[in-house]
Design an enzyme around this catalytic site. Sequence first.
Site, PDB file in Angstrom:
ATOM      1  CD  GLU A 128      -2.925  -0.645   0.594  1.00 40.78           C
ATOM      2  OE1 GLU A 128      -3.447   0.551  -0.051  1.00 40.78           O
ATOM      3  OE2 GLU A 128      -3.218  -1.572  -1.053  1.00 40.78           O
ATOM      4  CE1 TYR A 150      -2.173  -0.793   7.545  1.00 33.24           C
ATOM      5  CE2 TYR A 150      -1.761  -1.030   4.907  1.00 33.24           C
ATOM      6  CZ  TYR A 150      -1.660  -1.705   5.903  1.00 33.24           C
ATOM      7  OH  TYR A 150      -1.174  -2.611   6.328  1.00 33.24           O
TER       8      TYR A 150
HETATM    9  N1  GDD Z   1     -12.217  -4.700   1.851  1.00 37.54           N
HETATM   10  C1  GDD Z   1     -12.972  -5.133   1.091  1.00 37.54           C
HETATM   11  N2  GDD Z   1     -13.936  -5.930   0.988  1.00 37.54           N
HETATM   12  N3  GDD Z   1     -12.159  -5.160  -0.327  1.00 37.54           N
HETATM   13  C2  GDD Z   1     -12.694  -4.708  -1.804  1.00 37.54           C
HETATM   14  C3  GDD Z   1     -14.159  -4.818  -1.664  1.00 37.54           C
HETATM   15  C4  GDD Z   1     -14.791  -5.535  -0.270  1.00 37.54           C
HETATM   16  O1  GDD Z   1     -15.847  -5.183  -0.272  1.00 37.54           O
HETATM   17  N4  GDD Z   1     -14.863  -5.133  -3.212  1.00 37.54           N
HETATM   18  C5  GDD Z   1     -13.525  -4.742  -3.516  1.00 37.54           C
HETATM   19  N5  GDD Z   1     -12.139  -4.973  -2.541  1.00 37.54           N
HETATM   20  C6  GDD Z   1     -10.897  -4.364  -3.483  1.00 37.54           C
HETATM   21  C7  GDD Z   1     -10.648  -3.230  -2.601  1.00 37.54           C
HETATM   22  O2  GDD Z   1     -10.402  -2.136  -3.209  1.00 37.54           O
HETATM   23  C8  GDD Z   1      -8.810  -3.815  -2.888  1.00 37.54           C
HETATM   24  O3  GDD Z   1      -8.401  -3.480  -4.367  1.00 37.54           O
HETATM   25  C9  GDD Z   1      -9.658  -5.229  -3.274  1.00 37.54           C
HETATM   26  O4  GDD Z   1     -10.685  -5.646  -2.657  1.00 37.54           O
HETATM   27  C10 GDD Z   1      -8.025  -5.657  -1.692  1.00 37.54           C
HETATM   28  O5  GDD Z   1      -8.657  -5.398  -0.641  1.00 37.54           O
HETATM   29  P1  GDD Z   1      -8.567  -5.744   0.864  1.00 37.54           P
HETATM   30  O6  GDD Z   1      -8.595  -7.509   0.626  1.00 37.54           O
HETATM   31  O7  GDD Z   1      -9.124  -4.901   2.098  1.00 37.54           O
HETATM   32  O8  GDD Z   1      -6.914  -5.862   1.118  1.00 37.54           O
HETATM   33  P2  GDD Z   1      -6.290  -4.402   0.645  1.00 37.54           P
HETATM   34  O9  GDD Z   1      -4.988  -4.660  -1.138  1.00 37.54           O
HETATM   35  O10 GDD Z   1      -6.728  -3.209   1.245  1.00 37.54           O
HETATM   36  O11 GDD Z   1      -4.790  -4.732   2.257  1.00 37.54           O
HETATM   37  C11 GDD Z   1      -4.509  -5.694   2.519  1.00 37.54           C
HETATM   38  O12 GDD Z   1      -3.582  -6.476   1.816  1.00 37.54           O
HETATM   39  C12 GDD Z   1      -2.387  -5.401   2.714  1.00 37.54           C
HETATM   40  C13 GDD Z   1      -1.296  -6.007   1.893  1.00 37.54           C
HETATM   41  O13 GDD Z   1      -0.234  -6.567   1.701  1.00 37.54           O
HETATM   42  C14 GDD Z   1      -4.486  -5.667   3.878  1.00 37.54           C
HETATM   43  O14 GDD Z   1      -3.754  -6.804   4.381  1.00 37.54           O
HETATM   44  C15 GDD Z   1      -3.135  -4.418   4.192  1.00 37.54           C
HETATM   45  O15 GDD Z   1      -2.942  -4.381   5.989  1.00 37.54           O
HETATM   46  C16 GDD Z   1      -2.383  -5.021   3.870  1.00 37.54           C
HETATM   47  O16 GDD Z   1      -1.479  -4.343   3.765  1.00 37.54           O
END
Ligand code: GDD
Length: 339
Positions: A128, A150
């Site tokens: 990120e 974040y």
């Molecule tokens: N959470 C979520 N919920 N994300 C969604 C959704 C939903 O309903 N629909 C689409 N997304 C998309 C988000 O916009 C993003 O592009 C992607 O799915 C992944 O979202 P997350 O699973 O919430 O993870 P993240 O990429 O934001 O962050 C995670 O990974 C990072 C890298 O390792 C987290 O674990 C962070 O703490 C971590 O740093």
Amino acid sequence: MTRRALITGITGQDGAYLARLLLGKGYDVVGGSRPSPARDLWRLRAVGIDRDVRIADLELLDSSNILSVIERERPHEIYNLAAQSVVHSSFRTPVLTGDADALGAARILEAIRKVDSSIRFYQASTSEMFGDTDESPQSETSAFCPRSPYGVAKLYAHWMTVNFRNADGLFACSGILFNHESPLRGREFVTRKITHGLAAIALGQCDCIELGNLDARRDWGFAADYVEGMWKMLQGKAPQDYVLATGRSHSVRNFCEAAATAVDLDLVWQGAGIDEKGIDSRTGRTIIRVSSDFYRPTERQPLVGNAAKAGRELGWRSTMSFPELVRTMAEADLKLARR
Ligand code: GDD
């Protein structure tokens, strides 16, 4: 001599896998966790180690608490995995996120410098931090351009890690990890939200799930591989920063399709944009809807990592393919839902 490791955030996904790995290597493992009467150790139970680690009350917002835990436990290695780690929430709680994720790391580094500067330190940095960078795939030398509170907070912690290394000679490493998932992932993250939701739908326990941007792309690997990389970083000859990633990106849509197949749903898409729906073609029922509630205010560049340096210098690589990862998570959720 037995090595001792302090893992902050031990109750999280990575904390559980890392603790299991270190116990297997003969470490004495102390887990830092926020003081709470309702502490939930389900992940440690799931990997069979809840009786093998000691838990210490550790609050990233409190320097004196951090100092006293480090003074008392005298770890050889500290893995700072604790954080407000939900990117979406950080838009609503930017100051708290900064206090825990940015200053929390600085407080630990400062305590290490005071107590024993030979303690090795791992900082859980993140893809990120790249945010809207113009380079793809992203490596250790790509420009940082975070697009969320974040990401901004984590970037401060990253640079503090680098600075304590350069200015004070600490053995401090920043692991820039791309998304890493598993059956232990929290349901607030998209992968587990999908596998948990589709498994429940397949068993008739739920009708539909709501998701945000279906075309968002991420580089998803298996969390147990990534904790191996964390440990390897702290065993190196010299402290360095490393990207850990698979090098392949997939969309949220791809993830839904693979998860649907794994739970035996026949998913087809209809419509576009906010009106798009995922339909189970066998029943004609809508099982996925798009909701603007889950869209991020800012998100542009698809994130995909280049882990060549970790491969070269640490011998690290991601071992689980995308289809295998999705299947593993979906099958675990089917099993859970059946129980
Ligand atoms: N959470 C979520 N919920 N994300 C969604 C959704 C939903 O309903 N629909 C689409 N997304 C998309 C988000 O916009 C993003 O592009 C992607 O799915 C992944 O979202 P997350 O699973 O919430 O993870 P993240 O990429 O934001 O962050 C995670 O990974 C990072 C890298 O390792 C987290 O674990 C962070 O703490 C971590 O740093």
